[in-house]
Design an enzyme around this catalytic site. Sequence first.
Site, mmCIF file in Angstrom:
data_model
loop_
_atom_site.group_PDB
_atom_site.id
_atom_site.type_symbol
_atom_site.label_atom_id
_atom_site.label_comp_id
_atom_site.label_asym_id
_atom_site.label_seq_id
_atom_site.Cartn_x
_atom_site.Cartn_y
_atom_site.Cartn_z
ATOM 1 C CE LYS A 248 -3.917 2.145 2.408
ATOM 2 N NZ LYS A 248 -3.662 3.668 1.988
ATOM 3 N NE ARG A 268 -9.469 8.485 -2.538
ATOM 4 C CZ ARG A 268 -9.354 7.812 -1.230
ATOM 5 N NH1 ARG A 268 -8.292 7.374 -1.026
ATOM 6 N NH2 ARG A 268 -10.114 8.004 -0.458
ATOM 7 C CG PHE A 339 -2.871 -0.664 -8.058
ATOM 8 C CD1 PHE A 339 -4.000 -0.739 -8.307
ATOM 9 C CD2 PHE A 339 -2.267 0.308 -7.433
ATOM 10 C CE1 PHE A 339 -4.977 0.489 -7.993
ATOM 11 C CE2 PHE A 339 -2.696 1.278 -6.963
ATOM 12 C CZ PHE A 339 -4.186 1.481 -7.316
ATOM 13 N NE ARG A 415 -23.675 3.234 -2.337
ATOM 14 C CZ ARG A 415 -24.700 2.851 -2.809
ATOM 15 N NH1 ARG A 415 -25.380 1.848 -2.588
ATOM 16 N NH2 ARG A 415 -25.134 3.570 -4.354
ATOM 17 C CE LYS A 422 -8.764 1.918 4.310
ATOM 18 N NZ LYS A 422 -8.924 3.178 3.989
#
Length: 582
Positions: A248, A268, A339, A415, A422
């Site tokens: 991560k 994002r 990824f 959602r 994580k």
Amino acid sequence: MKYIVLAETYSELERIPSKLKKTEIIAKLFKETPANLLEAVTLLIQGRVFPSWSEKEIGVAEQLMIKAIAKSAGVSAEDVVKDYKKSGDLGLAVETLVGKKRQRTLGSEQLTVGKVFANLQAISEHSGGGSQDRKLDLIAELLSQATATEAKYIVRTVLEQLRVGVAEGLVRDAVASAYNVPVDDVENAWNLLPDFGEVAKAAKEGGEKGLKKFKLRLGTPFIVQLAEKSPSLKDAIESYKKVLLEYKYDGMRTLIHKKGEKVWLFTRNLENITAAFPDLVQLARKNIKADDCVLDGETIGLDRKTGKPVPFQQLSTRIKRKYDIEKSVEEIPIDVNLFDIVYLDGKNLMELTLEERKKCLAKSIHSVSGKFHVAEGLVTTDLKEADAFYKEALKAGEEGVIVKDLNALYVPGRRVAGGWLKVKPVMENLDVVIVGGTWGTGKRAGTIGSLHLAIRDAESGKFLECGMMGTGLKEKTQSERSSAAPRAKGATESEQDGSVTLKEMTKLLKPLVEHEAGSLVKFKPKIVIEVAYEEIQKSPTYISGFALRFPRFIRLRPDKSADEADTIERVKTLYGQQKGKK
Ligand code: AMP
């Protein structure tokens, strides 16, 4: 469609706090809106002129607005400033000034939504020499035709201060209600193409079927898949049959869209960061083999000398950069960890499993070590192996791992979908002292808006600031919200369980005011609260030298005095324990 319809809707929305009522009001507006104006109306109702992901912005400063108001109301700039000072809102100032000056003369032309939207969009087209004058003319033209109410909302829209409480969720619900389609279908369409203009048009013209046809579009960002928190590594790997663990990375989520030679980059939050990262554009052009594709990954910044990852904060200075971009490219080199792949040469890959997508990803790029490559990963269900990988990630200076289901599809949306978990080290909560804050504005005036947190220096007895926190406090007590919870005799709700409302916190802090400057306020160090946070970072901004990242209010600690709050020594220890620190 007349602009007054929109202006009156704003007024109504401002008066009515109920979300349900607001949704009804907006739905009614959408029903009245012809298809060709849906783009304008869905944006304007949110106080926008461009979608959040557009690179365009209005860019009008207050000074220019003051001149535009003065020109159109036929008064001096000083008069405008005088009114502005009284209310602190140029929208209200123009309302008064226009109201004084004129009622709409009979027969004069009424502003239309189309005209207002066109002028507002045109404002962004002008830059460089003489642009200020042209911008001023575009605004003044609207204001001189506007009624007092219309002028108020035009000014607020231009200054990006509409604030009528219309968030994305409300627009989504209103679209569903206006065109009688399921909310989930609206949400799914919007996840792929976050543009309510297009979504509303599809719903109006094609209903459910129209919404189902939505596809990701190259050059327009989508709402990325997110990970859910897992209580432990063990829980996470036991959640799926086929498990992939990935580092991560503590960086910037990066969506790379490529269409031939053209490359777009988004975060994002749908920000378009193409211009700020020419190095990444170059890497993508050179190393993506596919003609058209969309890749998902995390970009980290590197220390130029050591080659080690730098904290996200440092990389984030590159995001907002408009000038000296080349310099920042040199100062903070990047490493792109890819990824996922969600689109390849005309095909939507979101419906493939992660295992299949990974194969496509590997085939679609040339790997450049330390610059542009697939994220570090391990396929295993063995806890020991997984734990070793997790420790390796922390040692490499990363945040932890993301555990992914290799059988899962890519599910865009805010959602959480469940295919990614994580795992990060749990940070112990800290007891900190409230030493300052800012007062809220608008409806929240008179209540505390954000809090300045401090830890104790045991040696000097001083309190050293270590972070800021939006209060995150509820507006109402539980008993105000629903049935009253039984409470110990004589105790307030907050004293009983450590929870506290915004009103109560304000009441606790008001007698402790030591100094005020504008909305900034200093408090006597008395109130101790427990906070959780994501991470401790070194920080030159705070006098303690540390910053709590994303602090969250947990509870009041009325049982502790300020002298019992956590110390800088404790923060140093926690900082050292948190990962194999950079
Ligand atoms: P958080 O910000 O703690 O909610 O964690 C989610 C974020 O982790 C994502 O939005 C990504 O930006 C980031 N991230 C870092 N590495 C990965 C990875 N290997 N897979 C997915 N997300 C990642």
